[in-house]
Design an enzyme around this catalytic site. Structure first.
Site, PDB file in Angstrom:
ATOM      1  N   GLU A 151      59.264  75.097  32.449  1.00  0.00           N
ATOM      2  CA  GLU A 151      59.813  74.580  32.970  1.00  0.00           C
ATOM      3  C   GLU A 151      61.245  75.386  33.162  1.00  0.00           C
ATOM      4  O   GLU A 151      62.026  75.930  32.412  1.00  0.00           O
ATOM      5  CB  GLU A 151      59.835  73.435  31.786  1.00  0.00           C
ATOM      6  CG  GLU A 151      58.831  72.391  31.888  1.00  0.00           C
ATOM      7  CD  GLU A 151      58.258  71.482  31.155  1.00  0.00           C
ATOM      8  OE1 GLU A 151      59.730  70.738  30.495  1.00  0.00           O
ATOM      9  OE2 GLU A 151      57.471  71.172  30.540  1.00  0.00           O
ATOM     10  N   PHE A 245      59.240  87.404  26.502  1.00  0.00           N
ATOM     11  CA  PHE A 245      58.693  86.825  24.838  1.00  0.00           C
ATOM     12  C   PHE A 245      58.914  87.632  23.863  1.00  0.00           C
ATOM     13  O   PHE A 245      57.746  87.648  23.225  1.00  0.00           O
ATOM     14  CB  PHE A 245      57.304  86.437  25.722  1.00  0.00           C
ATOM     15  CG  PHE A 245      57.359  85.371  26.430  1.00  0.00           C
ATOM     16  CD1 PHE A 245      57.921  85.028  27.144  1.00  0.00           C
ATOM     17  CD2 PHE A 245      57.426  83.404  25.337  1.00  0.00           C
ATOM     18  CE1 PHE A 245      58.286  83.600  27.900  1.00  0.00           C
ATOM     19  CE2 PHE A 245      57.023  82.815  26.583  1.00  0.00           C
ATOM     20  CZ  PHE A 245      57.645  82.780  27.697  1.00  0.00           C
ATOM     21  N   GLY A 249      62.644  82.933  17.274  1.00  0.00           N
ATOM     22  CA  GLY A 249      63.606  81.264  16.939  1.00  0.00           C
ATOM     23  C   GLY A 249      62.875  80.507  16.001  1.00  0.00           C
ATOM     24  O   GLY A 249      62.670  80.921  15.224  1.00  0.00           O
ATOM     25  N   GLY A 253      57.389  76.011  21.242  1.00  0.00           N
ATOM     26  CA  GLY A 253      56.771  74.532  21.511  1.00  0.00           C
ATOM     27  C   GLY A 253      56.333  73.848  23.110  1.00  0.00           C
ATOM     28  O   GLY A 253      56.656  74.885  23.634  1.00  0.00           O
ATOM     29  N   CYS A 256      52.931  72.710  26.789  1.00  0.00           N
ATOM     30  CA  CYS A 256      51.995  73.973  27.179  1.00  0.00           C
ATOM     31  C   CYS A 256      51.002  74.471  25.895  1.00  0.00           C
ATOM     32  O   CYS A 256      50.113  74.436  25.618  1.00  0.00           O
ATOM     33  CB  CYS A 256      52.077  74.719  28.433  1.00  0.00           C
ATOM     34  SG  CYS A 256      52.496  73.673  30.069  1.00  0.00           S
ATOM     35  N   ARG A 330      58.664  67.715  24.503  1.00  0.00           N
ATOM     36  CA  ARG A 330      57.718  67.308  23.450  1.00  0.00           C
ATOM     37  C   ARG A 330      57.059  68.624  22.854  1.00  0.00           C
ATOM     38  O   ARG A 330      57.622  69.515  23.382  1.00  0.00           O
ATOM     39  CB  ARG A 330      56.757  67.518  24.651  1.00  0.00           C
ATOM     40  CG  ARG A 330      56.538  66.095  25.321  1.00  0.00           C
ATOM     41  CD  ARG A 330      55.258  66.010  26.684  1.00  0.00           C
ATOM     42  NE  ARG A 330      56.298  66.840  27.941  1.00  0.00           N
ATOM     43  CZ  ARG A 330      55.329  66.672  29.418  1.00  0.00           C
ATOM     44  NH1 ARG A 330      54.186  66.399  29.110  1.00  0.00           N
ATOM     45  NH2 ARG A 330      55.878  67.447  30.489  1.00  0.00           N
TER      46      ARG A 330
HETATM   47  C1  UDX Z   1      54.823  77.960  29.025  1.00  0.00           C
HETATM   48  C2  UDX Z   1      54.627  79.031  30.174  1.00  0.00           C
HETATM   49  O1  UDX Z   1      55.482  80.112  29.961  1.00  0.00           O
HETATM   50  C3  UDX Z   1      54.081  78.856  32.228  1.00  0.00           C
HETATM   51  O2  UDX Z   1      53.325  80.261  31.867  1.00  0.00           O
HETATM   52  C4  UDX Z   1      53.104  77.713  31.509  1.00  0.00           C
HETATM   53  O3  UDX Z   1      52.761  77.051  33.003  1.00  0.00           O
HETATM   54  C5  UDX Z   1      53.850  76.852  30.611  1.00  0.00           C
HETATM   55  O4  UDX Z   1      54.233  76.914  29.576  1.00  0.00           O
HETATM   56  P1  UDX Z   1      56.945  76.420  29.150  1.00  0.00           P
HETATM   57  O5  UDX Z   1      56.670  75.430  28.063  1.00  0.00           O
HETATM   58  O6  UDX Z   1      57.727  75.398  30.544  1.00  0.00           O
HETATM   59  O7  UDX Z   1      56.046  77.508  30.319  1.00  0.00           O
HETATM   60  O8  UDX Z   1      57.743  76.911  28.586  1.00  0.00           O
HETATM   61  P2  UDX Z   1      58.550  78.848  28.012  1.00  0.00           P
HETATM   62  O9  UDX Z   1      59.787  79.326  28.481  1.00  0.00           O
HETATM   63  O10 UDX Z   1      57.595  79.698  28.655  1.00  0.00           O
HETATM   64  O11 UDX Z   1      58.719  78.886  26.248  1.00  0.00           O
HETATM   65  C6  UDX Z   1      57.931  77.962  25.468  1.00  0.00           C
HETATM   66  C7  UDX Z   1      58.533  77.767  24.195  1.00  0.00           C
HETATM   67  O12 UDX Z   1      58.908  79.568  23.867  1.00  0.00           O
HETATM   68  C8  UDX Z   1      59.613  77.900  23.259  1.00  0.00           C
HETATM   69  O13 UDX Z   1      59.280  77.036  23.206  1.00  0.00           O
HETATM   70  C9  UDX Z   1      61.160  78.509  23.866  1.00  0.00           C
HETATM   71  O14 UDX Z   1      61.522  78.617  23.360  1.00  0.00           O
HETATM   72  C10 UDX Z   1      59.652  80.157  23.146  1.00  0.00           C
HETATM   73  N1  UDX Z   1      60.545  81.370  23.197  1.00  0.00           N
HETATM   74  C11 UDX Z   1      60.442  81.618  23.929  1.00  0.00           C
HETATM   75  C12 UDX Z   1      60.742  81.139  22.169  1.00  0.00           C
HETATM   76  O15 UDX Z   1      61.123  81.502  21.391  1.00  0.00           O
HETATM   77  N2  UDX Z   1      61.145  83.171  22.820  1.00  0.00           N
HETATM   78  C13 UDX Z   1      60.981  83.886  23.691  1.00  0.00           C
HETATM   79  O16 UDX Z   1      61.614  85.054  24.510  1.00  0.00           O
HETATM   80  C14 UDX Z   1      60.562  83.360  24.930  1.00  0.00           C
END
Ligand code: UDX
Length: 431
Positions: A151, A245, A249, A253, A256, A330
Site C-alpha cells: 500500500e 525490512f 517499530g 500490521g 496482509c 486495518r
Molecule cells: C505487505 C507486503 O509488503 C506486500 O508485498 C503484500 O502484497 C501485502 O503486504 P503492506 O501491507 O502494504 O504490504 O505493508 P508493508 O509496507 O509491507 O508494511 C507492513 C508492516 O510492517 C507495516 O506495519 C509497517 O509499518 C511495518 N514495517 C515495515 C516495519 O515496522 N519496519 C520495516 O522496516 C518495514
C-alpha cells in the site's frame, strides 16, 4: 492486446485494473458496490494511493478502462479474468474464501469458451486446484498470479515488479498470462499453482519474521544499552541479510501480514506440518505492541500515592495508520496501542493526516486537526506512524504546547538527527 475483466475493484483489483489499462489492455472492472462503481467511472479514487488518480483518469479518458456492477457482463466480454476478491481471516485463523467461492459459482457459466481465470487474491495452497475442480469447465484454465503490492507504492510495485509469478498446470495459459506483462522489465517465474500460492504466503511470512526478529532485538538492545540502529547497520551490510525490512517499530500490521501469517500457520497445522516459528512471529508482534504501551505508561512516571490529587495524564499520538502514505488502519498497531492506553485509564488525543472523523472502534479517542492540537497539554507524545509531516513539524512549537515535553519516537523518525529535539526528554525504540 488482451481483453481483461477484473472481478473486485478493491485495493488489489483497482491497482490491477488501472495498471493493465496503462499497459495497453482493454479492461472492464466489476464491483458489487454500485456507489463505488459510479465514483470510479467519474474518476474518483476511493482510497489514498499514489498515482492511482492519474492512471484512473488516463484509462477512463482513452477508453481502455471502465467499471460495471455486473460481474457476468464483465467476464462475458473478456478472455482474461482477474479474481481480486477479499480473503479475510476466518474464525480460526484460516483464510475465508466465501467471496471467491460465491463469485466462481455465479460466473461459472459466463466465462467465454477457452478463457482464463487468474487468481490474484492471496489464497491458501490448493485453492486453484479446488476452483478448477468445482468449475466443471475443462475449457477454462485457472492460473495463479499472486500480487506483491505494498500500500502506498502499489502502482510502482505493479509496474516495476521484482518478479512476476505465474502458476499453472496449463503451459499455454501460463504463456498467455505472462504475455499480458510482456512490456514490464521483470523475470517471469512459472511454476505449479500450488507453488505460486505458497510463494505469496512464504514471502509475507518471511517479511513479518524479519520484522518480529528486529523488534525482539530492539527490546534486547534497550535492556543491554546497545543501539538497534547500529546493529541493523552492522547486520544489514551482510548481503545475505540486507537492511530492508529491519526498521523496528511499534509492531507490524496492515491488511496482509497478520492474516497471512495466521493463515499459513493454520494451513501448516491442518496438513500436519505445524510451524511454531510462525506462531512465535505473531506472539512477538503482540509483545512489541505491549512493550511500546508499557514504555509510554512508564514515561509518565510512578502512579501517585494519593490518587485523588493526581491530575489526569494525557498522551498525544502522532499517526494512526498501520504505516505512512496509506489511509488504511486495518490491524494498525497504533490503534491497538491507543486501545491499551485507554484501558489503562489514560486520556489519548491523536492526529493523523488521513483521519478527520472520530474512529468508530475508539469512540473516546479525541481526533485533533493538526499535530500541535494532538500534543497540546500532553505529558508524553508518541510517534506511531512515520509520516513525513511529523519529520517536518515545528518541534519548538510542539514542546511549547505540551504540559511536559517528552517524546517516545516508536518509529525512530528523529533518530538520525536529534538536534531539533532540544527541550524534549526523547527516546526511540531499541536505543
Ligand atoms: C505487505 C507486503 O509488503 C506486500 O508485498 C503484500 O502484497 C501485502 O503486504 P503492506 O501491507 O502494504 O504490504 O505493508 P508493508 O509496507 O509491507 O508494511 C507492513 C508492516 O510492517 C507495516 O506495519 C509497517 O509499518 C511495518 N514495517 C515495515 C516495519 O515496522 N519496519 C520495516 O522496516 C518495514
Amino acid at each position: 492486446m488482451g481483453d481483461v475483466s477484473v472481478i473486485g475493484s478493491g485495493y488489489v483489483g483497482l491497482t490491477t485494473a488501472v495498471c493493465l489499462a496503462h499497459l495497453g489492455h482493454n479492461v472492464v472492472a466489476a464491483d458489487i458496490d454500485a456507489t463505488r462503481v459510479e465514483l470510479l467511472n467519474e474518476g474518483q479514487v476511493p482510497m489514498f494511493e499514489a498515482r492511482m488518480d492519474q492512471l484512473l483518469a488516463e484509462g477512463l479518458a482513452n477508453g481502455r478502462l471502465r467499471f460495471v456492477s455486473d460481474s457476468a457482463q464483465a467476464v462475458e466480454q473478456s478472455h482474461f479474468h482477474f479474481m481480486c476478491l477479499p480473503t479475510p481471516q476466518g474464525a480460526n485463523g484460516e483464510a475465508d474464501l466465501d467471496a471467491l467461492d460465491a463469485a466462481m459459482e455465479e460466473l461459472g457459466d459466463a466465462f467465454p469458451t477457452g478463457s482464463i481465470v487468474i487468481l490474484k487474491s492471496t489464497v491458501p495452497v490448493g485453492t486453484a486446484d479446488e476452483v478448477r475442480a468445482n468449475l466443471l469447465r475443462p475449457d477454462v484454465a485457472v492460473v495463479s498470479c499472486p500480487e506483491f503490492l505494498r500500500e502506498g507504492t502499489a502502482i510502482n510495485d505493479f509496474l516495476s515488479p521484482d518478479r512476476i509469478v505465474v502458476g499453472s498446470t496449463n503451459d499455454r495459459a501460463a504463456t498467455d498470462v505472462a504475455a499480458l506483462f510482456a512490456t514490464l522489465d521483470a523475470p517471469v517465474l512459472t511454476m505449479s499453482n500450488r507453488s505460486a500460492e505458497a510463494v505469496k504466503y512464504s514471502a509475507n511470512a518471511f517479511l513479518a519474521t524479519k520484522l518480529s526478529f528486529i523488534n525482539s532485538i530492539a527490546r534486547i538492545c534497550e535492556a543491554v544499552d546497545a543501539d538497534v540502529l547500529d546493529v541493523v547497520a552492522g547486520m544489514g551490510t551482510d548481503n545475505r541479510i540486507s537492511a530492508k525490512f529491519l526498521q523496528p517499530g511499534p509492531g507490524w500490521g496492515g491488511s496482509c501480514f497478520p492474516k497471512d501469517v495466521a493463515a499459513l500457520s493454520h494451513l501448516a497445522r491442518s496438513v500436519g506440518a505445524p510451524a511454531p516459528l510462525l506462531d512465535a512471529v505473531l506472539t512477538a508482534n503482540n509483545t512489541q505492541i505491549s512493550h511500546v504501551t508499557t514504555r509510554i505508561i512508564q514515561a509518565l512516571g510512578p502512579r501517585p500515592v494519593q490518587p485523588r490529587i493526581k491530575r489526569e495524564s494525557r498522551v498525544g499520538v502522532w499517526g494512526l495508520t498501520f504505516k505512512a502514505n496509506t489511509s488504511d488502519r486495518r490491524d494498525s498497531p497504533a490503534l491497538e496501542v491507543v486501545r491499551r492506553l485507554q484501558a489503562s485509564g489514560l486520556t489519548v488525543q491523536a492526529f493523523d493526516p488521513t483521519v478527520t472523523e472520530p474512529i468508530t472502534e475508539l469512540p473516546d479517542l479525541m481526533i485533533a486537526g493538526d499535530p500541535y492540537e494532538a500534543a497540546a497539554g500532553c505529558d508524553v507524545l508518541v510517534i506511531l506512524t512515520e509520516w513525513e509531516e511529523f519529520v517536518l513539524a515545528d518541534l519548538e512549537k510542539t514542546a511549547e504546547v505540551m504540559r511536559v515535553p517528552r517524546m517516545l519516537d516508536a518509529r525512530n523518525i528523529f533518530a538520525a538527527d536529534t538536534s531539533q529535539l532540544e527541550g524534549f526528554a526523547y527516546s526511540g525504540v531499541g536505543r
